[in-house]
Design a protein around this motif. Sequence first.
Motif, PDB file in Angstrom:
ATOM      1  N   LYS A 164       0.859  -1.180   0.000  1.00 43.16           N
ATOM      2  CA  LYS A 164       0.000   0.000   0.000  1.00 43.16           C
ATOM      3  C   LYS A 164       0.897   1.232   0.000  1.00 43.16           C
ATOM      4  CE  LYS A 164      -3.795  -2.148   2.552  1.00 43.16           C
ATOM      5  NZ  LYS A 164      -4.649  -2.073   3.776  1.00 43.16           N
ATOM      6  N   VAL A 165       0.425   2.309  -0.595  1.00 42.98           N
ATOM      7  CA  VAL A 165       1.258   3.497  -0.792  1.00 42.98           C
ATOM      8  C   VAL A 165       0.537   4.718  -0.227  1.00 42.98           C
ATOM      9  CG1 VAL A 165       2.433   4.961  -2.479  1.00 42.98           C
ATOM     10  CG2 VAL A 165       2.318   2.482  -2.847  1.00 42.98           C
ATOM     11  N   THR A 166       1.307   5.553   0.448  1.00 44.62           N
ATOM     12  CA  THR A 166       0.824   6.844   0.937  1.00 44.62           C
ATOM     13  C   THR A 166       1.795   7.920   0.468  1.00 44.62           C
ATOM     14  OG1 THR A 166      -0.170   5.841   2.902  1.00 44.62           O
ATOM     15  CG2 THR A 166       0.226   8.211   2.963  1.00 44.62           C
ATOM     16  N   LEU A 167       1.273   8.940  -0.196  1.00 44.12           N
ATOM     17  CA  LEU A 167       2.073  10.081  -0.625  1.00 44.12           C
ATOM     18  C   LEU A 167       1.878  11.202   0.391  1.00 44.12           C
ATOM     19  CD1 LEU A 167       3.854  11.480  -2.770  1.00 44.12           C
ATOM     20  CD2 LEU A 167       1.730  12.238  -3.879  1.00 44.12           C
ATOM     21  N   VAL A 168       2.967  11.650   0.968  1.00 48.57           N
ATOM     22  CA  VAL A 168       2.933  12.684   2.006  1.00 48.57           C
ATOM     23  C   VAL A 168       3.526  13.958   1.414  1.00 48.57           C
ATOM     24  CG1 VAL A 168       3.519  13.231   4.396  1.00 48.57           C
ATOM     25  CG2 VAL A 168       3.283  10.842   3.696  1.00 48.57           C
ATOM     26  N   VAL A 169       2.706  15.000   1.310  1.00 54.58           N
ATOM     27  CA  VAL A 169       3.102  16.255   0.660  1.00 54.58           C
ATOM     28  C   VAL A 169       2.896  17.416   1.629  1.00 54.58           C
ATOM     29  CG1 VAL A 169       2.548  15.384  -1.634  1.00 54.58           C
ATOM     30  CG2 VAL A 169       0.793  16.561  -0.314  1.00 54.58           C
ATOM     31  N   PRO A 170       3.568  18.546   1.395  1.00 52.77           N
ATOM     32  CA  PRO A 170       3.436  19.692   2.311  1.00 52.77           C
ATOM     33  C   PRO A 170       2.137  20.454   2.083  1.00 52.77           C
ATOM     34  CG  PRO A 170       4.951  20.223   0.540  1.00 52.77           C
ATOM     35  CD  PRO A 170       4.583  18.784   0.354  1.00 52.77           C
ATOM     36  N   TRP A 171       1.612  21.000   3.178  1.00 54.61           N
ATOM     37  CA  TRP A 171       0.460  21.891   3.128  1.00 54.61           C
ATOM     38  C   TRP A 171       0.921  23.299   3.485  1.00 54.61           C
ATOM     39  CZ3 TRP A 171      -4.237  22.969   1.578  1.00 54.61           C
ATOM     40  CH2 TRP A 171      -4.945  23.990   2.200  1.00 54.61           C
ATOM     41  N   LEU A 172       0.562  24.262   2.647  1.00 56.69           N
ATOM     42  CA  LEU A 172       0.938  25.655   2.857  1.00 56.69           C
ATOM     43  C   LEU A 172      -0.291  26.493   3.188  1.00 56.69           C
ATOM     44  CD1 LEU A 172       3.372  26.185  -0.172  1.00 56.69           C
ATOM     45  CD2 LEU A 172       3.964  25.581   2.178  1.00 56.69           C
ATOM     46  N   CYS A 173      -0.091  27.464   4.053  1.00 55.18           N
ATOM     47  CA  CYS A 173      -1.144  28.435   4.306  1.00 55.18           C
ATOM     48  C   CYS A 173      -1.393  29.268   3.049  1.00 55.18           C
ATOM     49  CB  CYS A 173      -0.773  29.336   5.478  1.00 55.18           C
ATOM     50  SG  CYS A 173      -0.561  28.442   7.038  1.00 55.18           S
ATOM     51  N   LYS A 174      -2.533  29.954   3.010  1.00 52.67           N
ATOM     52  CA  LYS A 174      -2.902  30.683   1.798  1.00 52.67           C
ATOM     53  C   LYS A 174      -1.884  31.750   1.428  1.00 52.67           C
ATOM     54  CE  LYS A 174      -7.775  30.188   0.855  1.00 52.67           C
ATOM     55  NZ  LYS A 174      -9.056  30.891   0.589  1.00 52.67           N
ATOM     56  N   SER A 175      -1.287  32.369   2.438  1.00 50.60           N
ATOM     57  CA  SER A 175      -0.290  33.403   2.141  1.00 50.60           C
ATOM     58  C   SER A 175       0.904  32.824   1.411  1.00 50.60           C
ATOM     59  CB  SER A 175       0.152  34.083   3.440  1.00 50.60           C
ATOM     60  OG  SER A 175       0.676  33.118   4.346  1.00 50.60           O
ATOM     61  N   ASP A 176       1.302  31.610   1.779  1.00 50.51           N
ATOM     62  CA  ASP A 176       2.407  30.947   1.088  1.00 50.51           C
ATOM     63  C   ASP A 176       1.965  30.378  -0.253  1.00 50.51           C
ATOM     64  OD1 ASP A 176       4.287  31.528   3.011  1.00 50.51           O
ATOM     65  OD2 ASP A 176       4.016  29.648   4.103  1.00 50.51           O
ATOM     66  N   GLN A 177       0.743  29.917  -0.351  1.00 46.50           N
ATOM     67  CA  GLN A 177       0.255  29.390  -1.623  1.00 46.50           C
ATOM     68  C   GLN A 177       0.305  30.455  -2.718  1.00 46.50           C
ATOM     69  OE1 GLN A 177      -3.583  27.458  -1.330  1.00 46.50           O
ATOM     70  NE2 GLN A 177      -3.105  26.588   0.683  1.00 46.50           N
ATOM     71  N   GLN A 178       0.007  31.685  -2.355  1.00 45.15           N
ATOM     72  CA  GLN A 178       0.043  32.765  -3.336  1.00 45.15           C
ATOM     73  C   GLN A 178       1.460  33.041  -3.835  1.00 45.15           C
ATOM     74  OE1 GLN A 178      -1.797  35.969  -1.203  1.00 45.15           O
ATOM     75  NE2 GLN A 178      -3.861  35.089  -1.306  1.00 45.15           N
ATOM     76  N   LEU A 179       2.459  32.717  -3.016  1.00 38.80           N
ATOM     77  CA  LEU A 179       3.845  32.917  -3.418  1.00 38.80           C
ATOM     78  C   LEU A 179       4.371  31.772  -4.283  1.00 38.80           C
ATOM     79  CD1 LEU A 179       5.359  34.202  -0.034  1.00 38.80           C
ATOM     80  CD2 LEU A 179       4.699  35.579  -2.018  1.00 38.80           C
ATOM     81  N   VAL A 180       3.808  30.591  -4.128  1.00 36.41           N
ATOM     82  CA  VAL A 180       4.381  29.398  -4.748  1.00 36.41           C
ATOM     83  C   VAL A 180       3.592  28.945  -5.969  1.00 36.41           C
ATOM     84  CG1 VAL A 180       5.018  26.979  -4.365  1.00 36.41           C
ATOM     85  CG2 VAL A 180       5.320  28.661  -2.538  1.00 36.41           C
ATOM     86  N   TYR A 181       2.281  28.801  -5.820  1.00 35.00           N
ATOM     87  CA  TYR A 181       1.486  28.173  -6.867  1.00 35.00           C
ATOM     88  C   TYR A 181       1.208  29.155  -8.001  1.00 35.00           C
ATOM     89  CZ  TYR A 181       0.774  24.694  -3.223  1.00 35.00           C
ATOM     90  OH  TYR A 181       0.981  23.760  -2.250  1.00 35.00           O
TER      91      TYR A 181
END
Length: 785
Positions: free
Chosen positions: A348-365
């Motif tokens: 079985k596989v689990t992908l673990v990824v980072p969660w960013l707050c909205k302020s950081d999402q606007q800088l990255v995505y």
Amino acid sequence: MGTKNPQSTTGGSRDGDAFAFISKGWREARDSASADLSLMRARADRELGHLITSASALAGPGRAPPRPPVAPFAELDFVRKRIQPKITELRKQYSSAVLEGWPPKAGASVRIDLSGLTAIRNAIVADGHGRGEWLNVAPWKGDKGKTEWDVVTFIRSGLKECELVTTIRSGLKELERRSLSNDMFGGFRGRTEFLEKLKLNLKLLNKESPERKEVPPLDLIEILAYLVRQSGPFLDQLGVRRDQCEKLVETLYNKRNGWLMYPSFSANSSLIGNENTTNDFDLRIARVLENTGYHTEEGSWNDPTKLRISDNRRHVAIVTTASLPWMTGTAINPLFRAAYLARSTMQKVTLVVPWLCKSDQQLVYPNNITFSSPEEQETYIRDWLHERLGFEANFKISFYPGKFSEERRSIIPIGDTSQFISSNEADIAILEEPEHLNWYHHGKRWTDKFNHVIGVVHTNYLEYIKREKNGALQAFLVKHINNWVTRAHCHKILRLSGATQDLPRSIICNVHGVNPKFLNVDEKVAADRERGQKAFSKGAYFLGKMVWAKGYRELIDLLLEHKNCLEGFKLDVYGNGEDSQAVQAAARKLDLGINFFKGKDHADDSLHGYKVFINPSVSDVLCTATAEALAMGKFVVCPDHPSNDFFKSFPNCLTYKAPEEFVAKVKEAMASEPQPLTPEQRYSLSWEAATERFMEYSELHKVLKDRNGHCGQGVKRNGMRKIPLLPKLSDIVDGGLAFAHYCLTGNEILRLATGAIPGTRDYDKQQCMDLNLLPPQNQHPVYGL
């Protein structure tokens, strides 16, 4: 007159004494058995008399009929006609088999026919429900739907109270003691199997029911072993490994049970501990808890073995440092790896990824994409992947809190990332960018929580750091820190190319593939060629995150140096990034003929018509965009660099060693048509082939075949396990490095001095709200006034 030999006189006297002792022992055994059997027969007659008397009393005048409503004379008739003949027949068989044939002849086996008991039981069963209720025997439904009574329980309850059972047992113990005390009686030991079986049957008859059996409390050694097991996380922070804690628990429990050596191991035994011992200890703890009335939320601990994972499938957790919609290699490649590993039924596989707050999402995505919840971002990720795969990817996605560092231009994990993988799934870990994940990791050691930890190095951080101010000094420090954290937290490390630094326990192998959608583009190009149509209608392009280190500096320098030689050459550039304005301003100022566009997905239809992909970057480890361009059947012009070694075997890959060669390769690509990919080349670029390489070079295929994990912890020879008495020196050093790293990353001053984001040792209030986490003060309470 001759004199007698004194030795012969002595020997004759000893022989006579020995035979006299044997004869006396047989007489005593026979007399004791005869007396015991007489007592048994008397007791049976007495009980039968009581039974008949009770039945006669029930038939007396003025008495109400007992329950159930059956005539009392019928009960008396049943006992006299059905039960008494069977008991008489059983008594005769027993007397003829034991009393008349005692002692048994040499070599003869003694057997007692107990078929009479079966006949009695059948007689009671055949008589119906009324007899069973009169005998006060509880009915039960058999598998075939017939009603029967537990007559054996009824008989055992009577035998349990019978004192002659104790007498027979004492006599057997005395006979066994005398037989073992004399060497000359050793020849009879082989004939004592009957006695052993008889003792075992008597023990079973006298065995108390489990419902009424009192479970003794835990003794001091068991309590100590249980405390050691429960103190595993604390001992782990002191440098005591998990397998050492388990070994200590086994030693304590084995000592308590008088075991001096580890028993042989079966095929399902664990390599870091005796599985049988562990199961016994778990069963012991569960029985004690059950006896105290303790219940879990799911119910009582009726089957402690179910506390262990019943699913035989292994668990693989893939932890990465980026996530979609950030179109970077550490977001895309781990996603495809999770999808293709999940195709196998072995894990079985689990992908673990980072969660960013909205302020950081606007800088990255890109394109101002933001998400209000992890569930919303997970939906976006799965939809993006579904469009590019030809199968359903069955894996789980989990999030850990992260913070975007504008200075480092990357996402830094917050707190202990390993705690976001549950303990029952902590089996195999794949750390995408292990050095990045562990720079400021303040938590449990990965190799202690997981059975096997694999690190995949994506980024050449030293090359990026050298471009910064005081880059040489910073690169020197980061190089040793990377060695430190990867050695402490990984069992195996895979380097995508020789462009990365040489890390402990590392090997070079490309374990990345390309999106299947790009290979479909190559099929379309081949079909157009067969129909005589033009496959490519555009010239050259470059695609990548718009930061100077991603090859934009080299690109501008090459075009500026050979501007005259490449007169009329136009290049389209697609990308977004922190250096977008600076890069565009420099190119326009020098009038290099570069057209800039916003970043796009490389699989976008508008990019299919380009024939030449130019990538002058030397900071990449293994450029994903280069592999994708080759998969679409395009030319690729790139430098002769270790990061491009994997691509050199493709005829459409044109490499240059000097700037002068760059012009020649560009002109060659613009003037000719790329060759179609062969089936072997297509397969080597696919994720199927990349997954096979990953399984082989990471030794994951060996770990998955070992159903218990713990690869390399021990060796089994001839059914025995070889356990090192002392830990390896390298393991001690690694444990010390991990403990020192944990202590240093817990100090906020040292974290800030090394470039950490303030307040990132623990996640903040906003992260708690987004991910439904407990506040940090609840995670790390402060005791005392």
